[in-house]
Design an enzyme around this catalytic site. Structure first.
Site, PDB file in Angstrom:
ATOM      1  N   SER A  47      -1.954   4.450   0.324  1.00 38.02           N
ATOM      2  CA  SER A  47      -2.096   5.181   1.618  1.00 38.02           C
ATOM      3  C   SER A  47      -1.567   4.431   2.845  1.00 38.02           C
ATOM      4  CB  SER A  47      -3.551   5.609   1.894  1.00 38.02           C
ATOM      5  OG  SER A  47      -3.926   6.685   1.062  1.00 38.02           O
ATOM      6  N   THR A  48      -1.040   3.218   2.680  1.00 35.65           N
ATOM      7  CA  THR A  48      -0.640   2.449   3.876  1.00 35.65           C
ATOM      8  C   THR A  48       0.808   2.655   4.305  1.00 35.65           C
ATOM      9  OG1 THR A  48      -0.016   0.494   2.598  1.00 35.65           O
ATOM     10  CG2 THR A  48      -2.294   0.611   3.371  1.00 35.65           C
ATOM     11  N   ASN A 108       1.545  11.613  -4.865  1.00 34.40           N
ATOM     12  CA  ASN A 108       0.978  12.740  -4.114  1.00 34.40           C
ATOM     13  C   ASN A 108       0.500  13.763  -5.133  1.00 34.40           C
ATOM     14  OD1 ASN A 108       3.145  14.806  -4.613  1.00 34.40           O
ATOM     15  ND2 ASN A 108       4.371  13.255  -3.560  1.00 34.40           N
ATOM     16  N   VAL A 112       6.503   3.808  -2.913  1.00 26.74           N
ATOM     17  CA  VAL A 112       6.213   3.291  -4.253  1.00 26.74           C
ATOM     18  C   VAL A 112       6.560   4.352  -5.307  1.00 26.74           C
ATOM     19  CG1 VAL A 112       4.341   2.580  -5.798  1.00 26.74           C
ATOM     20  CG2 VAL A 112       4.349   1.798  -3.434  1.00 26.74           C
ATOM     21  N   ASP A 113       6.187   5.565  -5.010  1.00 25.09           N
ATOM     22  CA  ASP A 113       6.399   6.685  -5.931  1.00 25.09           C
ATOM     23  C   ASP A 113       7.889   6.821  -6.286  1.00 25.09           C
ATOM     24  OD1 ASP A 113       5.664   8.882  -7.410  1.00 25.09           O
ATOM     25  OD2 ASP A 113       5.303  10.198  -5.689  1.00 25.09           O
ATOM     26  N   TYR A 121       1.355   7.674   4.242  1.00 29.85           N
ATOM     27  CA  TYR A 121       0.058   8.281   4.566  1.00 29.85           C
ATOM     28  C   TYR A 121      -0.666   7.596   5.733  1.00 29.85           C
ATOM     29  CZ  TYR A 121       0.301  11.506   0.577  1.00 29.85           C
ATOM     30  OH  TYR A 121       0.648  12.511  -0.299  1.00 29.85           O
ATOM     31  N   ASP A 152       7.926  -6.312  -5.038  1.00 31.97           N
ATOM     32  CA  ASP A 152       8.165  -4.926  -5.443  1.00 31.97           C
ATOM     33  C   ASP A 152       7.349  -4.651  -6.704  1.00 31.97           C
ATOM     34  OD1 ASP A 152       9.199  -2.616  -6.603  1.00 31.97           O
ATOM     35  OD2 ASP A 152      11.283  -3.143  -6.187  1.00 31.97           O
TER      36      ASP A 152
HETATM   37  N1  AR6 Z   1       6.356  -2.145  -4.237  1.00 28.38           N
HETATM   38  C1  AR6 Z   1       5.193  -2.446  -3.592  1.00 28.38           C
HETATM   39  N2  AR6 Z   1       4.809  -1.848  -2.457  1.00 28.38           N
HETATM   40  C2  AR6 Z   1       5.649  -0.923  -1.930  1.00 28.38           C
HETATM   41  C3  AR6 Z   1       6.872  -0.557  -2.538  1.00 28.38           C
HETATM   42  C4  AR6 Z   1       7.222  -1.213  -3.745  1.00 28.38           C
HETATM   43  N3  AR6 Z   1       8.341  -0.943  -4.399  1.00 28.38           N
HETATM   44  N4  AR6 Z   1       7.464   0.408  -1.773  1.00 28.38           N
HETATM   45  C5  AR6 Z   1       6.647   0.629  -0.720  1.00 28.38           C
HETATM   46  N5  AR6 Z   1       5.553  -0.174  -0.801  1.00 28.38           N
HETATM   47  P1  AR6 Z   1       3.732   4.604   0.172  1.00 28.38           P
HETATM   48  P2  AR6 Z   1       1.296   6.199   0.544  1.00 28.38           P
HETATM   49  C6  AR6 Z   1       4.379  -0.268   0.091  1.00 28.38           C
HETATM   50  O1  AR6 Z   1       4.408   5.303   1.287  1.00 28.38           O
HETATM   51  O2  AR6 Z   1       1.132   5.726   1.936  1.00 28.38           O
HETATM   52  C7  AR6 Z   1       5.258   9.027  -1.277  1.00 28.38           C
HETATM   53  O3  AR6 Z   1       6.282   9.857  -0.794  1.00 28.38           O
HETATM   54  C8  AR6 Z   1       4.505   0.341   1.461  1.00 28.38           C
HETATM   55  O4  AR6 Z   1       5.072  -0.610   2.355  1.00 28.38           O
HETATM   56  O5  AR6 Z   1       4.497   4.336  -1.058  1.00 28.38           O
HETATM   57  O6  AR6 Z   1       0.095   6.258  -0.356  1.00 28.38           O
HETATM   58  C9  AR6 Z   1       4.358   9.735  -2.254  1.00 28.38           C
HETATM   59  O7  AR6 Z   1       5.046  10.677  -3.039  1.00 28.38           O
HETATM   60  C10 AR6 Z   1       3.054   0.640   1.802  1.00 28.38           C
HETATM   61  O8  AR6 Z   1       2.395  -0.515   2.303  1.00 28.38           O
HETATM   62  O9  AR6 Z   1       2.389   5.381  -0.294  1.00 28.38           O
HETATM   63  C11 AR6 Z   1       3.372  10.403  -1.357  1.00 28.38           C
HETATM   64  O10 AR6 Z   1       3.862  11.634  -0.851  1.00 28.38           O
HETATM   65  C12 AR6 Z   1       2.415   0.971   0.456  1.00 28.38           C
HETATM   66  O11 AR6 Z   1       3.342   0.487  -0.525  1.00 28.38           O
HETATM   67  C13 AR6 Z   1       3.201   9.429  -0.230  1.00 28.38           C
HETATM   68  O12 AR6 Z   1       4.413   8.671  -0.209  1.00 28.38           O
HETATM   69  C14 AR6 Z   1       2.173   2.451   0.195  1.00 28.38           C
HETATM   70  O13 AR6 Z   1       3.205   3.232   0.776  1.00 28.38           O
HETATM   71  C15 AR6 Z   1       2.078   8.464  -0.462  1.00 28.38           C
HETATM   72  O14 AR6 Z   1       1.918   7.654   0.659  1.00 28.38           O
END
Ligand code: AR6
Length: 170
Positions: free
Chosen positions: A123-124, A25, A34-35, A127, A11
């Site tokens: 983005s994974t 975003n 993550v956000d 997005y 995490d």
């Molecule tokens: N630590 C590390 N990696 C994580 C964590 C964590 N705590 N939580 C999720 N991941 P994402 P995006 C991984 O969706 O695709 C949000 O709503 C997750 O499994 O966080 O860039 C924002 O506000 C994935 O592999 O980011 C935007 O609207 C990676 O982190 C949108 O999501 C990124 O997943 C951005 O989407």
């Protein structure tokens, strides 16, 4: 000198680093993934600064591919660097924007004097970017970047993500 690339499974909000990158975003006002985790654990100071950015430099939001820093609040870091990844598309190649997230985040880190920077796989998640391709772009981009950052740490949430990045680092 080039940065050392390291991999951690876990995490990102539990990491200790000078800067932790947020997969944000354009609104900068929070979300899931993550956000959501960063704002939850980092506390309200991060959102306050994001709101100030929206009221000043980024009235229209932070454009895709760009990065901006705020306090890290209660996280074990000095800064959070917010970057906005592109939404994956099969019709359009948005790889340059994803590469830009990594390059711009490192540029912001350099401006701050950060020596250790932790990145999620931008983005994974929400997005939708395929993990293997995202890992390739991330690793190629940071390897090619001119930066004074000494350690670039990828923090991957699950085994599949970790394996994809590990395959690229070998
Ligand atoms: N630590 C590390 N990696 C994580 C964590 C964590 N705590 N939580 C999720 N991941 P994402 P995006 C991984 O969706 O695709 C949000 O709503 C997750 O499994 O966080 O860039 C924002 O506000 C994935 O592999 O980011 C935007 O609207 C990676 O982190 C949108 O999501 C990124 O997943 C951005 O989407």
């Amino acid at each position: 000198m080039s940065a050392t690339l390291t991999l951690v499974r876990g995490d990102i909000t539990r990491q200790s680093a000078d800067a932790i990158v947020n997969a944000a975003n354009s609104s900068l006002l929070g979300g899931g993934g993550v956000d959501g985790a960063i704002h939850r654990r980092g506390g309200p100071a991060i959102l306050e600064e994001c709101r100030r950015l929206r009221a000043s430099r980024y009235g229209g939001g932070l454009p895709t591919g760009r990065a901006v820093a705020t306090t890290a609040g209660d996280l074990d870091a000095r800064w959070v660097i917010h970057t906005v990844g592109p939404v994956f598309s099969r019709e359009e190649d948005r790889s340059a924007l994803l590469a830009s997230c990594y390059r711009e985040s490192l540029r912001v880190a350099d401006g701050l004097g950060a020596r250790t920077v932790a990145f999620p796989a931008v983005s994974t998640g929400v997005y939708g970017w395929p993990m293997e391709d995202a890992a390739r772009i991330a690793v190629e981009t940071v390897r090619g970047a001119e930066t004074a950052v000494e350690e670039i740490r990828f923090v991957l949430f699950d085994e599949q993500a970790y394996a994809a990045f590990a395959a690229r680092l070998r």
